[in-house]
Design a protein around this motif. Structure first.
Motif, PDB file in Angstrom:
ATOM      1  N   PHE A  57       0.845  -1.221   0.107  1.00 29.70           N
ATOM      2  CA  PHE A  57      -0.094  -0.114   0.101  1.00 29.70           C
ATOM      3  C   PHE A  57       0.937   1.118   0.107  1.00 29.70           C
ATOM      4  CE2 PHE A  57      -2.453   3.164   2.555  1.00 29.70           C
ATOM      5  CZ  PHE A  57      -3.531   3.675   1.745  1.00 29.70           C
ATOM      6  N   ARG A  58       0.603   2.045  -1.026  1.00 32.35           N
ATOM      7  CA  ARG A  58       1.443   3.373  -1.177  1.00 32.35           C
ATOM      8  C   ARG A  58       0.472   4.379  -0.588  1.00 32.35           C
ATOM      9  NH1 ARG A  58       6.117   0.487  -1.460  1.00 32.35           N
ATOM     10  NH2 ARG A  58       6.032  -0.694  -3.410  1.00 32.35           N
ATOM     11  N   PRO A  59       0.853   4.864   0.622  1.00 36.68           N
ATOM     12  CA  PRO A  59       0.015   5.939   1.321  1.00 36.68           C
ATOM     13  C   PRO A  59       0.193   7.211   0.746  1.00 36.68           C
ATOM     14  CG  PRO A  59       1.912   5.259   2.589  1.00 36.68           C
ATOM     15  CD  PRO A  59       2.061   4.524   1.351  1.00 36.68           C
ATOM     16  N   THR A  60      -0.469   7.489  -0.722  1.00 34.20           N
ATOM     17  CA  THR A  60      -0.556   8.847  -1.072  1.00 34.20           C
ATOM     18  C   THR A  60      -1.731   9.403  -0.615  1.00 34.20           C
ATOM     19  OG1 THR A  60      -1.665   8.085  -2.802  1.00 34.20           O
ATOM     20  CG2 THR A  60       0.626   8.021  -2.987  1.00 34.20           C
ATOM     21  N   HIS A  61      -1.875  11.129  -0.819  1.00 33.93           N
ATOM     22  CA  HIS A  61      -3.069  11.478  -0.412  1.00 33.93           C
ATOM     23  C   HIS A  61      -4.138  10.955  -1.217  1.00 33.93           C
ATOM     24  CE1 HIS A  61      -0.366  14.407   1.182  1.00 33.93           C
ATOM     25  NE2 HIS A  61      -1.214  14.942   1.834  1.00 33.93           N
ATOM     26  N   GLU A  62      -4.163  10.642  -2.228  1.00 29.36           N
ATOM     27  CA  GLU A  62      -5.135   9.997  -3.039  1.00 29.36           C
ATOM     28  C   GLU A  62      -5.784   8.610  -2.580  1.00 29.36           C
ATOM     29  OE1 GLU A  62      -3.186  13.054  -5.177  1.00 29.36           O
ATOM     30  OE2 GLU A  62      -2.544  11.052  -4.225  1.00 29.36           O
ATOM     31  N   ALA A  63      -4.713   7.750  -2.190  1.00 28.71           N
ATOM     32  CA  ALA A  63      -5.236   6.501  -1.835  1.00 28.71           C
ATOM     33  C   ALA A  63      -5.621   6.486  -0.501  1.00 28.71           C
ATOM     34  CB  ALA A  63      -3.540   5.723  -1.658  1.00 28.71           C
ATOM     35  N   VAL A  69       1.523   5.888  10.118  1.00 28.34           N
ATOM     36  CA  VAL A  69       2.711   5.651  10.328  1.00 28.34           C
ATOM     37  C   VAL A  69       3.648   6.088   9.407  1.00 28.34           C
ATOM     38  CG1 VAL A  69       4.505   3.692  10.450  1.00 28.34           C
ATOM     39  CG2 VAL A  69       2.321   3.565  11.633  1.00 28.34           C
ATOM     40  N   ALA A  70       3.313   6.159   8.043  1.00 23.38           N
ATOM     41  CA  ALA A  70       4.109   6.599   7.016  1.00 23.38           C
ATOM     42  C   ALA A  70       4.248   8.152   7.348  1.00 23.38           C
ATOM     43  CB  ALA A  70       3.671   6.451   5.508  1.00 23.38           C
ATOM     44  N   GLY A  71       3.317   8.726   7.531  1.00 19.02           N
ATOM     45  CA  GLY A  71       3.268  10.225   7.713  1.00 19.02           C
ATOM     46  C   GLY A  71       3.912  10.704   8.890  1.00 19.02           C
ATOM     47  N   ASN A  72       3.829   9.816   9.795  1.00 15.15           N
ATOM     48  CA  ASN A  72       4.923  10.061  11.382  1.00 15.15           C
ATOM     49  C   ASN A  72       6.339   9.818  10.813  1.00 15.15           C
ATOM     50  OD1 ASN A  72       2.622  10.922  12.489  1.00 15.15           O
ATOM     51  ND2 ASN A  72       2.270   8.947  13.709  1.00 15.15           N
ATOM     52  N   ILE A 116       3.612  14.878   3.624  1.00 17.50           N
ATOM     53  CA  ILE A 116       2.661  15.850   4.521  1.00 17.50           C
ATOM     54  C   ILE A 116       3.479  17.221   4.521  1.00 17.50           C
ATOM     55  CG2 ILE A 116       2.287  16.067   6.756  1.00 17.50           C
ATOM     56  CD1 ILE A 116       0.969  13.457   5.186  1.00 17.50           C
ATOM     57  N   GLU A 117       4.390  17.367   4.453  1.00 12.65           N
ATOM     58  CA  GLU A 117       5.258  18.765   4.325  1.00 12.65           C
ATOM     59  C   GLU A 117       4.747  19.174   2.928  1.00 12.65           C
ATOM     60  OE1 GLU A 117       9.209  18.234   4.716  1.00 12.65           O
ATOM     61  OE2 GLU A 117       9.293  17.785   6.960  1.00 12.65           O
ATOM     62  N   GLN A 118       4.715  18.557   1.958  1.00 14.77           N
ATOM     63  CA  GLN A 118       4.344  19.192   0.656  1.00 14.77           C
ATOM     64  C   GLN A 118       2.923  19.645   0.492  1.00 14.77           C
ATOM     65  OE1 GLN A 118       6.276  16.711  -2.401  1.00 14.77           O
ATOM     66  NE2 GLN A 118       8.308  17.164  -1.467  1.00 14.77           N
ATOM     67  N   HIS A 119       1.842  18.567   0.808  1.00 12.80           N
ATOM     68  CA  HIS A 119       0.567  18.586   0.347  1.00 12.80           C
ATOM     69  C   HIS A 119      -0.386  18.544   1.621  1.00 12.80           C
ATOM     70  CE1 HIS A 119       2.162  17.595  -3.591  1.00 12.80           C
ATOM     71  NE2 HIS A 119       2.638  16.701  -2.979  1.00 12.80           N
TER      72      HIS A 119
END
Length: 467
Positions: A370-376, A403-406, A415-418
């Motif tokens: 699972f690639r945790p993009t904003h869209e996903a 977890v990825a965002g942390n 997270i910093e960009q979007h």
């Protein structure tokens, strides 16, 4: 060997001989590890090696260590009689009296071994990634190459999950549980980091010594996105780096004979939902898999909240798959022994291996990275009308994204960009999820104590008016 210049962190440069059984490498493999621009393996090797060399680091920001040792480099050198590992500006804490610490040397070898093996197999097309059976074989092959699948040993491997950011009381409790497990000749497998991943191993070492038990296994299973944020603790004597979180989770479930969950945060919730999603699948009905949630008395409210969240999202019957034991390490160990006895008998009846759980059906959807993009994250289907195991899978992905965002570098940058990830779904589930996450933040389970105030990398859409 020579010491680095004085600065923020002491460094050492050295050329070392690998310890712990690294096979010889081909010239092509060595060349790919040295390539700083083509395959990307050198950057991966550097990041994972630095995590091992800073074992015991208390930072959970993957960029902090790289910033502390910006000049660090590692090269694998091919020589006539084998290979050498050349370290430049490496953390001095990995050395004593001019020699690299033996355990760190072995973990460093594990990093090289796993990165080389996985990349080579992928390049040659030897891994079948197109179906569930093929992905399970990928997990098996990586573990076999790491030489930690031991035949002719009765089931005795307990996987311990829990947070790296836990209170001192909770940490001491994990040691007490590990001690009781060790007295009963059980080995320990964790995510290899600090906190609840270190405590059970530390407790078990004392018990194993008291029982004069040798050849103990303290297995740490990690993946590249996590290892930089959770450096291996010094007790780990078998390290495996899986290529992604899904294969890491499958490795825990396939190898372990039972799982104990200590207090934790979003990563722990992700692990619980992954396992429950599998156990809730109709094909796995009747497959014994002991799952115990435990902590000291002051953690009782934490487990009540987890239990409430699981029952509300997955139904009351989900509680049949786990038991909660509060403040009783010996009772935890005895319950685990009873559970593992059932696992042993089931494996004998089904002629399944003791060292790898082939019988358990893990659906393809649970295995896909699972690639945790904003869209996903926004597209997750968190609704009550779905089959329970599928809902559990998407809830797991929601926690995986947090977890990825942390702590994962890619997630932190996104997270910093979007801005924060948005999580949407059934309103009742969203409210319960929001309450759980707020409790994690209030209990300092998102970051290590003493760090800066936690800024959420997510926003749960509860359909409530904005304040």
């Amino acid at each position: 060997m020579k010491a680095g210049k004085a600065g923020r962190a002491a460094t050492v440069s050295a050329r070392i001989s690998p310890a712990g059984g690294l096979d010889i490498l081909s010239r092509n493999e060595v060349a790919r590890l040295r390539d700083a621009s083509g395959s990307g393996l050198h950057a991966l090797l550097r990041r994972c090696a630095l995590a091992v060399l800073t074992s015991g680091s208390m930072s959970d920001d993957p960029r902090t260590i790289l910033e502390q040792f910006p000049d660090f480099d590692i090269q694998v050198l091919q020589q006539d009689r084998g290979i050498k590992i050349e370290l430049t500006h490496a953390p001095a804490q990995a050395f004593v009296d001019g020699q690299i610490i033996r355990g760190i040397n072995e973990l460093l070898v594990a990093v090289v071994r796993d990165i080389v093996y996985v990349s080579t197999q992928m390049e040659q097309g030897n891994f079948d990634l197109d179906d569930s059976v093929g992905l399970t074989h990928v997990v098996f092959e990586i573990l076999r190459n790491a030489r930690i699948l031991k035949p002719q040993i009765d089931p005795n491997l307990v996987v311990c999950w829990g947070g790296h950011s836990i209170s001192r009381e909770e940490y001491e409790y994990t040691k007490q549980v590990g001690y009781q497990l060790g007295l009963r000749a059980l080995d320990i497998c964790t995510g290899c980091g600090p906190g609840a991943m270190k405590g059970p191993m530390k407790g078990a070492t004392i018990a194993h010594a008291k029982q004069r038990r040798r050849n103990n296994r303290y297995i740490g299973i990690t993946e590249p996105g996590i290892i930089a944020a959770e450096s291996p603790n010094p007790i780990v004597n078998h390290l495996v780096i899986m290529p992604d979180i899904e294969k890491r989770l499958e490795a825990f479930v396939r190898m372990g004979h039972g799982i104990i969950v200590f207090p934790g945060g979003v990563g722990t919730a992700e692990e619980i939902l992954y396992l429950l999603g599998i156990l809730l699948h109709p094909d796995n009905a009747g497959v014994p898999f002991p799952l115990i949630l435990t902590g000291p008395k002051n953690s009782a409210a934490y487990f009540e909240q987890i239990d409430r969240f699981l029952r509300l999202t997955l139904g009351d019957s989900v509680a049949q798959h786990y038991q909660i034991i509060v403040d009783d390490p010996a009772a935890v160990a005895r319950a685990m022994v009873r559970g593992i006895d059932k696992v042993r008998n089931h494996r004998l009846d089904t002629k399944d291996a003791f060292f790898f759980n082939w019988t358990l059906n893990i659906p393809y959807a649970f295995q896909l990275p699972f690639r945790p993009t904003h869209e996903a994250m926004r597209a997750l289907a968190i609704h009550r009308d779905r089959p329970r195991h599928e809902l559990a899978a998407d809830l797991r992905r929601a926690f995986s994204g947090i977890v990825a965002g942390n702590v994962k570098e890619e997630g932190v940058l996104a997270i910093e960009q979007h801005g924060p990830f948005e999580i949407d779904g059934d309103s009742a589930i969203m409210r319960t999820l929001d309450e759980l996450l707020k409790a994690f933040v209030a209990q300092h389970r998102m970051k290590l104590p003493g760090g800066s105030a936690y800024v959420p990398c997510y926003r749960v859409l509860t359909s409530e008016p904005a304040h």
